[in-house]
Design a protein around this motif. Structure first.
Motif, PDB file in Angstrom:
ATOM      1  N   ARG A  97       0.828  -1.207   0.000  1.00  0.00           N
ATOM      2  CA  ARG A  97       0.000   0.000   0.000  1.00  0.00           C
ATOM      3  C   ARG A  97       0.863   1.258   0.000  1.00  0.00           C
ATOM      4  O   ARG A  97       2.010   1.241   0.441  1.00  0.00           O
ATOM      5  CB  ARG A  97      -0.883   0.031   1.265  1.00  0.00           C
ATOM      6  CG  ARG A  97      -1.851  -1.121   1.382  1.00  0.00           C
ATOM      7  CD  ARG A  97      -3.000  -0.939   0.387  1.00  0.00           C
ATOM      8  NE  ARG A  97      -3.953  -2.023   0.521  1.00  0.00           N
ATOM      9  CZ  ARG A  97      -4.949  -2.034   1.399  1.00  0.00           C
ATOM     10  NH1 ARG A  97      -5.105  -1.027   2.228  1.00  0.00           N
ATOM     11  NH2 ARG A  97      -5.781  -3.051   1.449  1.00  0.00           N
ATOM     12  N   GLU A 100       3.895   2.566   2.502  1.00  0.00           N
ATOM     13  CA  GLU A 100       4.502   1.435   3.216  1.00  0.00           C
ATOM     14  C   GLU A 100       6.004   1.332   2.935  1.00  0.00           C
ATOM     15  O   GLU A 100       6.639   0.366   3.301  1.00  0.00           O
ATOM     16  CB  GLU A 100       3.813   0.117   2.809  1.00  0.00           C
ATOM     17  CG  GLU A 100       2.417  -0.037   3.363  1.00  0.00           C
ATOM     18  CD  GLU A 100       2.380  -0.226   4.884  1.00  0.00           C
ATOM     19  OE1 GLU A 100       3.109  -1.071   5.401  1.00  0.00           O
ATOM     20  OE2 GLU A 100       1.626   0.502   5.540  1.00  0.00           O
ATOM     21  N   THR A 391       0.058  -4.706   5.668  1.00  0.00           N
ATOM     22  CA  THR A 391       0.534  -3.365   6.033  1.00  0.00           C
ATOM     23  C   THR A 391       1.192  -3.410   7.410  1.00  0.00           C
ATOM     24  O   THR A 391       0.884  -4.276   8.227  1.00  0.00           O
ATOM     25  CB  THR A 391      -0.636  -2.357   6.084  1.00  0.00           C
ATOM     26  OG1 THR A 391      -1.649  -2.911   6.917  1.00  0.00           O
ATOM     27  CG2 THR A 391      -1.204  -2.112   4.709  1.00  0.00           C
ATOM     28  N   VAL A 395      -5.030  -0.634   8.242  1.00  0.00           N
ATOM     29  CA  VAL A 395      -5.595   0.493   7.502  1.00  0.00           C
ATOM     30  C   VAL A 395      -6.912   0.887   8.155  1.00  0.00           C
ATOM     31  O   VAL A 395      -7.813   0.056   8.281  1.00  0.00           O
ATOM     32  CB  VAL A 395      -5.857   0.101   6.033  1.00  0.00           C
ATOM     33  CG1 VAL A 395      -6.555   1.217   5.283  1.00  0.00           C
ATOM     34  CG2 VAL A 395      -4.550  -0.252   5.334  1.00  0.00           C
ATOM     35  N   ARG A 525      -2.367   6.393   4.914  1.00  0.00           N
ATOM     36  CA  ARG A 525      -1.068   5.718   4.908  1.00  0.00           C
ATOM     37  C   ARG A 525      -0.581   5.462   6.328  1.00  0.00           C
ATOM     38  O   ARG A 525      -0.886   6.226   7.250  1.00  0.00           O
ATOM     39  CB  ARG A 525      -0.041   6.534   4.129  1.00  0.00           C
ATOM     40  CG  ARG A 525       0.177   7.935   4.667  1.00  0.00           C
ATOM     41  CD  ARG A 525       1.221   8.686   3.891  1.00  0.00           C
ATOM     42  NE  ARG A 525       2.569   8.251   4.201  1.00  0.00           N
ATOM     43  CZ  ARG A 525       3.210   8.569   5.324  1.00  0.00           C
ATOM     44  NH1 ARG A 525       2.642   9.280   6.266  1.00  0.00           N
ATOM     45  NH2 ARG A 525       4.443   8.152   5.532  1.00  0.00           N
ATOM     46  N   GLN A 526       0.162   4.376   6.504  1.00  0.00           N
ATOM     47  CA  GLN A 526       0.791   4.052   7.803  1.00  0.00           C
ATOM     48  C   GLN A 526      -0.154   4.210   8.991  1.00  0.00           C
ATOM     49  O   GLN A 526       0.186   4.838   9.991  1.00  0.00           O
ATOM     50  CB  GLN A 526       2.029   4.962   8.019  1.00  0.00           C
ATOM     51  CG  GLN A 526       3.246   4.504   7.269  1.00  0.00           C
ATOM     52  CD  GLN A 526       3.749   3.141   7.723  1.00  0.00           C
ATOM     53  OE1 GLN A 526       3.422   2.639   8.809  1.00  0.00           O
ATOM     54  NE2 GLN A 526       4.528   2.495   6.897  1.00  0.00           N
TER      55      GLN A 526
END
Length: 821
Positions: A97, A100, A391, A395, A525-526
């Protein structure tokens, strides 16, 4: 390599065992002094030399990179990045993703595979990214570990490129690699080839963009032009004069043909009796291009006109493709349509598709945020599996259901109101669009409501990375075409998390689900919060083109139910849309496979010619090949003059042989009739071969051996290049010709393969005939020099970078090189 095509689950299980070994080494490497850490590269190279395999040293190599990265960049690759690195090392695609850390992930397999000294190519979508990695901290990380890092830019000359290719790790764009390969097979001296080590291992960033989205556009190097300008204008005038009943437009397939009445009009206007006669192939081709330009392509959608030039808009990124042209005369047809100067059509000198170029690598791998929907194609064409890497943090982005409206206007109204609502709270918003015109329309609507925003489209991608990077700041509103800023992370500004993170609003869906997922993946993200929703309407191109009949009936029912401007959320509509996308993906995949099937015919031919050509450059002497050519030509040509007249009896036409051979292979007066009359049908052939070989070898006594060898090389290169160039052109025309054949219920591909082989065999014989002729009849000049057949080459992505007028001090025959013309 382990067993291919086990499912992601099985693969991950295996990778985790290896990754655990890497993580277990962490403390050992932490304790190392700088000297010890840097020395690991030497130790690992030794172990490879002593017979260990690359898989055996993987844990130590990855552990080395993790520790070095901590010290150089301050980032330590996560466990999931180690897993991604193993997937890439195995020649697969790591689907990771956004946010990442794909860039850092690729360092581990690149370092490991560079240890055997063959080189690793890391391929990016644009030069900005290649430069950023090679010159930035990622490049420093490789350099810290004792590896050399090269950067291959379009503006570099040959020596600079050669140096980059010789590095352990080289960053380059896909286009530049492909063009270098083609140019390497146009050089006149072996030392001028830039890719001296061939194509060992490539790691492709944004692999779906490069191997799938761009796979339909072949790379083309072209030479100077054919003059056919006025035919374009005539065809354009003719097409513009047609009435509706003179042509048939198929909206779904995006094709247009002349109807019977249109064909009659064409025959009258161009005063010919049958438009579909093969002698009118060129005229028909021009008319078809004019139809396509006028009825299936639209200004500011597929192309734009700027300063009297037609510029292509990339349908995937919304960027202008500067210097690129639509091929096969379509570009000129658009120029005629728009009334700007029609440029000369160029002759194709060399061409290859990305699919066939990348399939030359011994090992190929890649990474991207979105590839699973195209996995079948990756396995089929490139033998690569898509491994979904988990991930690092879960998410938590909210992907809201699609909102659906009757008309496009209602849709835009609702979208802009939503932007206004969220903007008042200060939440950053990214609006995704497919076409340049949509982004401009939305920009106007936002301006009316006095909402400050940035627009990222074909017209200003220089500032792309900078705009995208700021898109996560409080109060930022950014409108971006599809893939703008790929490879740049959107980091959230202060206090944005509390507002729900970045909100991504899509203004319509793309033909491919992958590209929608890409847009969604910009947010969240993250482990950051985020939100995404797509706004759709019945006027959207995807639904108009691919919705099908069911959609229309369902839709009529909804029109009655819906109050004005209210969104409809309905599972059935979402299913219809997904179905439309799947059909579209299938369709595009078929087109790509078809391009490949046609290019495979050319690929086999290209490999034969390129191998032959490289051998000419590398071998000390090509005399044995030339002798073989002489023998083949004699056997083939003498056939017509020896006729069987009963059992083991032959009639030999001695006069015919003398007239024929003395006109094309031997000087006048070489053959003696009395001598010929003594020979039977076998001896005649042997005698003629000896005469030819003797003529050739007498030249050896007249000049130093290196001049004799060079003389033969000059002939071979000249003849091969001339024939090959003409051949590519013929094959392109054949390809258009077979499209017409498909009306005759014959499979065009089979005709193309069969005819292609026939034309190629004819070309090979033409090469041997000309080489034999020049070798036997030619006189050696002492200052014989190799010369390029084509001057002024250009690529379909702009000019050839190597065409710089630099004063050369070294005494190479620099004026003989095609790129110094």
């Amino acid at each position: 390599m382990f067993g291919m095509f086990d499912s992601t689950k099985k693969a991950l299980k295996r990778y985790k065992k290896v990754a655990d070994k890497v993580m277990a080494l962490e403390d050992v490497y932490k304790k190392m002094t700088e000297e010890e850490l840097i020395n690991q590269t030497v130790i690992l190279k030794e172990r490879l030399k002593n017979g260990e395999t690359i898989d055996q040293i993987l844990p130590e190599a990855f552990a080395t990179v993790r520790e070095a990265s901590t010290r150089i960049t301050g980032m330590t690759p996560y466990y999931v990045q180690v897993i991604g690195g193993i997937a890439i090392h195995e020649g697969n695609i790591a689907e990771m993703r956004t946010g990442e850390g794909k860039t850092l992930t690729s360092v581990m397999p690149a370092y490991l595979n560079a240890l055997n000294g063959e080189g690793v190519h890391i391929v990016t979508v644009n030069e900005y990214l290649a430069k950023r990695e090679a010159e930035g901290e990622i490049g420093n990380l490789f350099r810290y570990l004792g590896l050399t890092v090269g950067l291959n830019l379009r503006d570099y000359d040959r020596p600079q490129k050669k140096e980059a290719y010789a590095c352990d790790v080289m960053y380059s764009t896909n286009a530049e690699l492909g063009f270098d390969y083609l140019r390497d097979h146009m050089v006149l001296y072996h030392q001028d080839m830039v890719a001296q080590r061939g194509y060992p291992y490539a790691i492709i960033d944004e692999v779906d963009s490069i191997l799938i989205d761009e796979a339909r556009t072949p790379l083309i190097i072209s030479g100077p032009a054919k003059a056919t300008q006025n035919l374009y204008q005539q065809a354009d005038r003719f097409v513009k004069s047609l009435a509706d009943e003179d042509y048939e437009l198929d909206v779904e397939a995006n094709t247009v043909e002349l109807s019977p009445s249109g064909i009659t009009k064409a025959e009258t206007m161009f005063s010919i009796d049958n438009l579909y006669d093969l002698k009118h192939v060129s005229l028909l081709h021009h008319i078809n291009n004019a139809l396509k330009a006028n009825f299936t392509m639209f200004k500011d959608k597929e192309y734009m006109v700027q300063d009297g030039e037609v510029l292509i808009i990339d349908q995937f990124t919304g960027r202008i493709l500067k210097g690129r042209q639509f091929s096969e005369g379509l570009h000129q047809a658009l120029e005629a349509k728009e009334g700007v100067e029609v440029k000369k059509e160029t002759v194709t000198v060399a061409t290859i598709t990305y699919q066939n170029f990348f399939r030359m690598y011994k090992k190929l791998s890649g990474m991207t945020g979105t590839a699973k929907t195209e996995e079948e194609e990756f396995i089929d064409i490139y033998n690569m599996q898509v491994i979904e890497i988990p991930t690092n943090k879960p998410v938590i982005r909210e992907d809201a259901p699609d909102y659906f409206f009757v008309t496009a206007e209602e849709k835009y109204e609702a979208l802009v109101s939503e932007v206004e609502r969220r903007h008042q709270l200060g939440q950053p918003i990214l609006i995704g669009t497919i076409a340049v015109e949509t982004s401009e329309h939305l920009s106007m609507m936002l301006t009316k409501r006095r909402i400050r925003h940035e627009v990222l489209n074909a017209k200003n991608h220089e500032r792309e990375a900078e705009i995208i990077a700021k898109a996560g700041q409080k109060g930022a509103v950014t409108i971006a075409t599809n893939m703008a800023g790929r490879g740049t992370d959107i980091k959230l500004g202060e206090g944005v998390k509390e507002l729900g993170g970045l909100a991504v609003l899509g203004s319509e869906k793309h033909d491919s689900r992958r590209i929608d997922n890409q847009l969604r993946g910009r947010a969240g993200r993250q482990g950051d919060p985020g939100f995404s929703r797509f706004y759709l309407s019945a006027d959207d191109e995807l639904l108009v083109r691919r919705g099908g009949e069911t959609f229309k009936t369902v839709f009529e029912r909804f029109k009655k139910l819906q109050g004005t401007g209210e969104p409809i959320q309905f599972k059935m509509i979402s299913n219809i849309i997904t179905g439309a996308q799947k059909r579209s993906e299938g369709n595009n995949s078929e087109i790509r496979k078809n391009v490949l099937k046609y290019d495979d015919v050319l690929r086999l031919q290209r490999e034969i010619i390129y191998d032959q050509r490289t051998a000419v450059l590398k071998d000390e002497s090509v005399e044995s090949s030339v002798i073989q050519f002489i023998k083949d030509v004699v056997e083939s040509e003498v056939d017509d003059y020896i006729t069987p007249v009963g059992k083991n009896k032959f009639d030999i036409d001695d006069d015919g042989i003398i007239t024929h051979f003395e006109s094309f292979l031997f000087p006048k007066g070489t053959l003696d009739k009395e001598t010929l009359e003594k020979f039977d049908e076998k001896e005649v052939v042997e005698y003629l071969k000896e005469v030819g070989i003797k003529l050739l070898q007498e030249k050896k006594t007249q000049v130093p051996i290196e001049i004799y060898n060079e003389f033969l090389k000059v002939i071979m290169l000249r003849v091969i290049d001339t024939y090959w160039m003409r051949h590519i052109d013929t094959m392109q025309e054949l390809r258009q010709g077979v499209r017409l054949q498909s009306y005759g219920q014959q499979n065009p591909l089979i005709i193309y393969q069969r005819e292609g082989k026939r034309i190629f065999d004819e070309m090979l014989y033409g090469i041997s005939k000309d080489v034999a002729r020049y070798a036997c009849l030619g006189r050696i000049q002492v200052n014989v020099q190799r010369e390029a057949v084509v001057k002024n080459t250009a690529t379909n992505q702009g000019q050839d970078p190597n065409k710089k007028d630099k004063p050369k001090k070294i005494k190479v025959h620099s004026n003989q090189l095609p790129w110094n013309r």
